[in-house]
Design a protein around this motif. Structure first.
Motif, mmCIF file in Angstrom:
data_model
loop_
_atom_site.group_PDB
_atom_site.id
_atom_site.type_symbol
_atom_site.label_atom_id
_atom_site.label_comp_id
_atom_site.label_asym_id
_atom_site.label_seq_id
_atom_site.Cartn_x
_atom_site.Cartn_y
_atom_site.Cartn_z
ATOM 1 N N ASN A 127 0.829 -1.202 0.000
ATOM 2 C CA ASN A 127 0.000 0.000 0.000
ATOM 3 C C ASN A 127 0.863 1.251 0.000
ATOM 4 O O ASN A 127 0.548 2.244 -0.660
ATOM 5 C CB ASN A 127 -0.935 0.002 1.216
ATOM 6 N N SER A 128 1.963 1.195 0.763
ATOM 7 C CA SER A 128 2.888 2.323 0.793
ATOM 8 C C SER A 128 3.514 2.544 -0.576
ATOM 9 O O SER A 128 3.647 3.681 -1.040
ATOM 10 C CB SER A 128 3.979 2.071 1.838
ATOM 11 N N TRP A 130 2.216 1.733 -3.502
ATOM 12 C CA TRP A 130 1.210 2.279 -4.400
ATOM 13 C C TRP A 130 1.002 3.768 -4.139
ATOM 14 O O TRP A 130 0.856 4.565 -5.070
ATOM 15 C CB TRP A 130 -0.110 1.526 -4.242
ATOM 16 N N SER A 131 0.998 4.153 -2.870
ATOM 17 C CA SER A 131 0.825 5.563 -2.525
ATOM 18 C C SER A 131 1.975 6.399 -3.075
ATOM 19 O O SER A 131 1.760 7.483 -3.650
ATOM 20 C CB SER A 131 0.736 5.735 -1.004
ATOM 21 N N LYS A 132 3.188 5.888 -2.914
ATOM 22 C CA LYS A 132 4.356 6.618 -3.426
ATOM 23 C C LYS A 132 4.336 6.682 -4.948
ATOM 24 O O LYS A 132 4.696 7.707 -5.541
ATOM 25 C CB LYS A 132 5.633 5.940 -2.933
ATOM 26 N N ASN A 134 1.676 6.665 -6.862
ATOM 27 C CA ASN A 134 0.663 7.633 -7.271
ATOM 28 C C ASN A 134 1.153 9.062 -7.078
ATOM 29 O O ASN A 134 0.903 9.936 -7.914
ATOM 30 C CB ASN A 134 -0.629 7.402 -6.485
ATOM 31 N N ALA A 135 1.842 9.312 -5.952
ATOM 32 C CA ALA A 135 2.398 10.642 -5.714
ATOM 33 C C ALA A 135 3.442 10.979 -6.773
ATOM 34 O O ALA A 135 3.494 12.116 -7.275
ATOM 35 C CB ALA A 135 3.013 10.709 -4.316
ATOM 36 N N SER A 139 2.849 14.249 -9.410
ATOM 37 C CA SER A 139 3.620 15.406 -8.966
ATOM 38 C C SER A 139 3.831 16.394 -10.108
ATOM 39 O O SER A 139 4.103 16.012 -11.253
ATOM 40 C CB SER A 139 4.975 14.949 -8.424
#
Length: 237
Positions: A127-128, A130-132, A134-135, A139
């Motif tokens: 999950n971490s 995927w979050s990174k 997406n960021a 950006s």
């Protein structure tokens, strides 16, 4: 001279179970618990004597008797089954897990062995990631990563737009120097490979009216203890 006295199979088997990283639950063909290893006690909080003769659904509610029956039929021919499930501890805590089920002739033919792996940490890690990712993707700062030779490995949409590239595949046909050859950037690239993070301001080429000041940060891309390449950001200031 020391005399080697082999231990009985049951003792060896229990030592093997005790050394397992995963929780291991052995049941009869109907899913009633015959044996658990210490990791199972640690995961779920039940003492071993309290779970004997209880159904496997005590740990994994989704494994009702009819489900165990279907699994057992699917194991014919020495197959094994892997399922994603939610386990429940004695305290009521839900635990995301991966369960491998196979047949074992222990007390009687058709006994089942459930190997339960806690995947909470792996799920949180994914999950971490995927979050990174997406960021990274959304950006407004141009972001990129390249290998030790300078070949672009990944970049975001802002980077593509900044250098008028069609997609990431086109970017991967280039090296760092194709986009950032102005001094001191080549030297900063070497510093990043050596473990240093640098921040440099440059003025982008173009007509005087179109010139833009850019801030370029280069840093080592470290995996474990090894530097795999360089990551960087390009921001308009």
């Amino acid at each position: 001279m020391a005399i080697f006295i082999p231990k009985d199979r049951k003792s060896l088997f229990r030592q093997f179970l005790a050394g397992m990283y995963d929780a291991v639950v052995i049941t009869d063909p109907n899913g009633y618990i015959l044996e658990v290893n210490p990791r199972t006690v640690e995961y779920f909080g039940h003492e071993q004597d309290d779970v004997l003769d209880k159904p496997i659904s005590l740990f994994i509610p989704g494994l009702k008797p009819e489900v165990v029956s279907r699994i057992r039929r699917g194991l014919e021919g020495d197959h094994h089954v892997i399922i994603d499930a939610n386990a429940v501890s004695k305290a009521g805590q839900k635990i995301a897990c991966e369960v491998a089920v196979s047949a074992i002739d222990l007390m009687s033919p058709g006994d089942l062995i459930f190997t339960i792996r806690n995947v909470e940490r792996r799920r949180a890690y994914m999950n971490s990631l995927w979050s990174k990712a997406n960021a990274f993707r959304i950006s407004q700062t141009a972001l990129f990563a390249c290998d030790a030779e300078g070949k672009i490995g990944d970049c975001n949409q802002a980077f593509l737009e900044m250098f008028d590239l069609k997609d990431v595949e086109e970017a991967r046909t280039h090296v760092f120097a194709d986009f950032m050859s102005d001094d001191p950037l080549p030297e900063n690239f070497k510093k990043a490979l050596a473990g240093e993070t640098t921040t440099t301001g440059i003025v982008a080429e173009g007509d005087c009216e179109d010139q833009e000041e850019l801030e370029i940060v280069l840093a080592p891309n470290v995996h474990g203890r090894k530097t795999q390449g360089v990551v960087g950001s390009i921001m308009k200031v």
